[in-house]
Scaffold this motif. Structure first.
Motif, PDB file in Angstrom:
ATOM      1  N   UNK A 102       0.808  -1.216   0.000  1.00 23.93           N
ATOM      2  CA  UNK A 102       0.000   0.000   0.000  1.00 23.93           C
ATOM      3  C   UNK A 102       0.842   1.267   0.000  1.00 23.93           C
ATOM      4  N   UNK A 103       2.120   1.126  -0.276  1.00 22.67           N
ATOM      5  CA  UNK A 103       3.028   2.268  -0.272  1.00 22.67           C
ATOM      6  C   UNK A 103       3.824   2.387   1.009  1.00 22.67           C
ATOM      7  N   UNK A 104       3.399   1.640   2.035  1.00 26.38           N
ATOM      8  CA  UNK A 104       4.114   1.717   3.302  1.00 26.38           C
ATOM      9  C   UNK A 104       4.150   0.422   4.081  1.00 26.38           C
ATOM     10  N   UNK A 105       3.206  -0.484   3.777  1.00 32.19           N
ATOM     11  CA  UNK A 105       3.128  -1.765   4.467  1.00 32.19           C
ATOM     12  C   UNK A 105       2.909  -2.885   3.457  1.00 32.19           C
ATOM     13  N   UNK A 106       3.353  -4.082   3.813  1.00 29.96           N
ATOM     14  CA  UNK A 106       3.184  -5.256   2.970  1.00 29.96           C
ATOM     15  C   UNK A 106       2.164  -6.176   3.639  1.00 29.96           C
ATOM     16  N   UNK A 107       0.985  -6.288   3.039  1.00 35.86           N
ATOM     17  CA  UNK A 107      -0.135  -6.989   3.665  1.00 35.86           C
ATOM     18  C   UNK A 107      -0.201  -8.447   3.222  1.00 35.86           C
ATOM     19  N   UNK A 108       0.751  -9.230   3.708  1.00 39.93           N
ATOM     20  CA  UNK A 108       0.761 -10.666   3.451  1.00 39.93           C
ATOM     21  C   UNK A 108       1.372 -11.374   4.657  1.00 39.93           C
ATOM     22  N   UNK A 109       1.003 -12.636   4.883  1.00 41.19           N
ATOM     23  CA  UNK A 109       1.597 -13.375   6.001  1.00 41.19           C
ATOM     24  C   UNK A 109       3.073 -13.696   5.737  1.00 41.19           C
ATOM     25  N   UNK A 110       3.865 -13.606   6.798  1.00 43.27           N
ATOM     26  CA  UNK A 110       5.266 -13.997   6.749  1.00 43.27           C
ATOM     27  C   UNK A 110       5.371 -15.397   7.337  1.00 43.27           C
ATOM     28  N   UNK A 111       5.798 -16.350   6.520  1.00 43.45           N
ATOM     29  CA  UNK A 111       5.879 -17.744   6.958  1.00 43.45           C
ATOM     30  C   UNK A 111       7.249 -18.010   7.566  1.00 43.45           C
ATOM     31  N   UNK A 112       7.273 -18.353   8.849  1.00 51.32           N
ATOM     32  CA  UNK A 112       8.505 -18.697   9.550  1.00 51.32           C
ATOM     33  C   UNK A 112       8.375 -20.132  10.043  1.00 51.32           C
ATOM     34  N   UNK A 113       9.278 -20.999   9.590  1.00 54.16           N
ATOM     35  CA  UNK A 113       9.299 -22.390  10.031  1.00 54.16           C
ATOM     36  C   UNK A 113      10.521 -22.626  10.907  1.00 54.16           C
ATOM     37  N   UNK A 114      10.351 -23.378  11.961  1.00 54.50           N
ATOM     38  CA  UNK A 114      11.400 -23.669  12.939  1.00 54.50           C
ATOM     39  C   UNK A 114      11.572 -25.184  13.002  1.00 54.50           C
ATOM     40  N   UNK A 115      12.738 -25.649  12.586  1.00 54.76           N
ATOM     41  CA  UNK A 115      13.021 -27.087  12.517  1.00 54.76           C
ATOM     42  C   UNK A 115      11.953 -27.838  11.718  1.00 54.76           C
ATOM     43  N   UNK A 116      11.570 -27.231  10.591  1.00 59.06           N
ATOM     44  CA  UNK A 116      10.671 -27.880   9.656  1.00 59.06           C
ATOM     45  C   UNK A 116       9.203 -27.793   9.990  1.00 59.06           C
ATOM     46  N   UNK A 117       8.839 -27.110  11.089  1.00 55.35           N
ATOM     47  CA  UNK A 117       7.440 -27.005  11.481  1.00 55.35           C
ATOM     48  C   UNK A 117       7.003 -25.540  11.474  1.00 55.35           C
ATOM     49  N   UNK A 118       5.734 -25.274  11.124  1.00 56.62           N
ATOM     50  CA  UNK A 118       5.241 -23.891  11.129  1.00 56.62           C
ATOM     51  C   UNK A 118       5.381 -23.261  12.516  1.00 56.62           C
ATOM     52  N   UNK A 119       5.997 -22.099  12.565  1.00 54.64           N
ATOM     53  CA  UNK A 119       6.199 -21.397  13.832  1.00 54.64           C
ATOM     54  C   UNK A 119       5.502 -20.044  13.841  1.00 54.64           C
ATOM     55  N   UNK A 120       5.478 -19.391  12.664  1.00 52.70           N
ATOM     56  CA  UNK A 120       4.844 -18.086  12.572  1.00 52.70           C
ATOM     57  C   UNK A 120       4.180 -17.870  11.232  1.00 52.70           C
ATOM     58  N   UNK A 121       3.000 -17.260  11.259  1.00 55.06           N
ATOM     59  CA  UNK A 121       2.289 -16.875  10.041  1.00 55.06           C
ATOM     60  C   UNK A 121       1.668 -15.489  10.228  1.00 55.06           C
ATOM     61  N   UNK A 122       2.343 -14.632  10.975  1.00 51.48           N
ATOM     62  CA  UNK A 122       1.815 -13.292  11.245  1.00 51.48           C
ATOM     63  C   UNK A 122       1.790 -12.473   9.959  1.00 51.48           C
ATOM     64  N   UNK A 123       0.746 -11.661   9.811  1.00 51.76           N
ATOM     65  CA  UNK A 123       0.605 -10.816   8.636  1.00 51.76           C
ATOM     66  C   UNK A 123       1.423  -9.545   8.826  1.00 51.76           C
ATOM     67  N   UNK A 124       2.307  -9.248   7.869  1.00 52.34           N
ATOM     68  CA  UNK A 124       3.211  -8.110   7.991  1.00 52.34           C
ATOM     69  C   UNK A 124       2.492  -6.773   7.930  1.00 52.34           C
ATOM     70  N   UNK A 125       1.258  -6.757   7.431  1.00 50.70           N
ATOM     71  CA  UNK A 125       0.522  -5.503   7.333  1.00 50.70           C
ATOM     72  C   UNK A 125      -0.378  -5.221   8.523  1.00 50.70           C
ATOM     73  N   UNK A 126      -0.513  -6.210   9.402  1.00 51.71           N
ATOM     74  CA  UNK A 126      -1.371  -6.054  10.579  1.00 51.71           C
ATOM     75  C   UNK A 126      -0.526  -5.668  11.789  1.00 51.71           C
ATOM     76  N   UNK A 127      -1.010  -4.726  12.567  1.00 48.85           N
ATOM     77  CA  UNK A 127      -0.345  -4.300  13.809  1.00 48.85           C
ATOM     78  C   UNK A 127       1.032  -3.686  13.565  1.00 48.85           C
TER      79      UNK A 127
END
Length: 340
Positions: free
Chosen positions: A211-236
């Motif tokens: 949107x010109x300042x934020x990226x509104x998509x989830x950031x996928x972070x996996x820790x030792x092969x398992x989903x650890x984070x799916x927080x949306x970069x545009x929220x909060x």
């Protein structure tokens, strides 16, 4: 367009243009030998790079297979790397777990700190660690690469200076932060080299997600092969990139090639501090948040910091489940002193 830097035996690597699906590339070093050189002369070089990218999509230029493992960070080194803490929930959680509240000054002025910029890790390089007691933590976030920003630039001028967007694993040594913070000079040893995604992209490639300042998509972070984070970069995201850049440029100019990081992506969600994926939440982009939630809820952390052999993967998919930047995928390796 999507740009990457390939290993070629030189510190700054070789600039290539990468196809939208990340499968092919074409050489761009005849336009600029490195990404930094392109940024230094962006007004002239960028249209030629875009034309090359268009030709790559049409199949009208020589192509090679693009392998993410061959990529360095898009800027293997930079004149400056500053990382903010743009997600208020992250600051609030860490401070609350330590028995402190977030100050009003922190809410109004975005925190920002200098990071090391002379030797970034490649997106598939191991994370070297000398001692597990240092408390190694990942830090999944978004970063932007800038053109020249004048001292005292407005938010609109800062927005116009964003050239490229990429992902970052901005690692920290949490065990060293308290002592460094207490000396009043800020942290240094506790911020080892960060790693960035194989590909950096121009904002137009992100479509409506940017949107010109934020990226509104989830950031996928996996820790030792398992989903650890799916927080949306545009929220909060309490402070967007243009505001963060203008804040950084308040008392100094920012040179072309400066990297500004968002800090750890963090979502509050459900009226609370956020839940793990296992508990039905979107998880976390760093271990410190998981430990903070455990401390707030139960009086102490349970999640260990990264250990030798642990792996971390950071990636972002578009709305059609296609990788945008490629993946940062790293294993923690025991650091060994180079032999002279």
């Amino acid at each position: 367009m999507k740009l990457a830097t390939l290993r070629d035996g030189r510190r700054d690597g070789r600039l290539v243009v990468v196809s939208r699906d990340l499968t092919q590339m074409t050489d761009a070093s005849f336009l600029a030998p490195s990404l930094q050189r392109a940024l230094d002369d962006w007004a002239r070089v960028a249209p030629h790079l875009q034309a090359l990218a268009d030709s790559l999509e049409r199949g009208s230029v020589p192509v090679e297979r693009f392998h993410e493992h061959d990529a360095m960070s898009p800027l293997p080194r930079a004149f400056q790397f500053a990382t903010g803490s743009a997600y208020g929930n992250h600051i609030e959680l860490i401070r609350k777990a330590g028995g402190a509240e977030m100050s009003e000054a922190t809410r109004s002025d975005p925190p920002i700190q200098q990071g090391g910029s002379d030797a970034f890790l490649g997106p598939r390089d191991p994370i070297p660690l000398a001692d597990e007691a240092f408390g190694l933590d990942m830090g999944g976030g978004i970063a932007v690469i800038l053109g020249d920003v004048a001292m005292g630039a407005s938010v609109d001028e800062a927005r116009a200076a964003i050239r490229l967007v990429m992902l970052v694993n901005d690692v920290s040594l949490r065990g060293l932060i308290p002592a460094e913070s207490d000396d009043g000079f800020g942290i240094f040893q506790s911020k080892p080299p960060a790693a960035f995604s194989p590909v950096a992209v121009t904002p137009d490639e992100l479509g409506e997600a940017w949107d010109g300042g934020k990226l509104h998509l989830p950031l996928a972070v996996d820790y030792n092969g398992k989903p650890f984070g799916r927080a949306n970069a545009g929220i909060d995201m309490s402070v967007d990139f243009p505001t963060l850049i203008a804040h950084a440029a308040r008392t100094r100019p920012l040179s072309a090639g400066t990297i500004i990081g968002s800090g750890t992506v963090s979502n509050k969600r459900d009226g609370g501090p956020g839940k793990s994926i296992a508990d039905g939440g979107v998880g976390y982009a760093c271990l410190a948040e998981s430990r903070a939630v455990e401390t707030i809820a139960g009086g102490g952390p349970k999640t260990p910091f990264l250990r030798f052999g642990d792996t971390v993967r950071t990636e972002m998919l578009d709305d059609k489940h296609r990788s945008i930047f490629g993946a940062i995928e790293q294993a923690v390796a025991r650091y060994e002193q180079p032999r002279s």
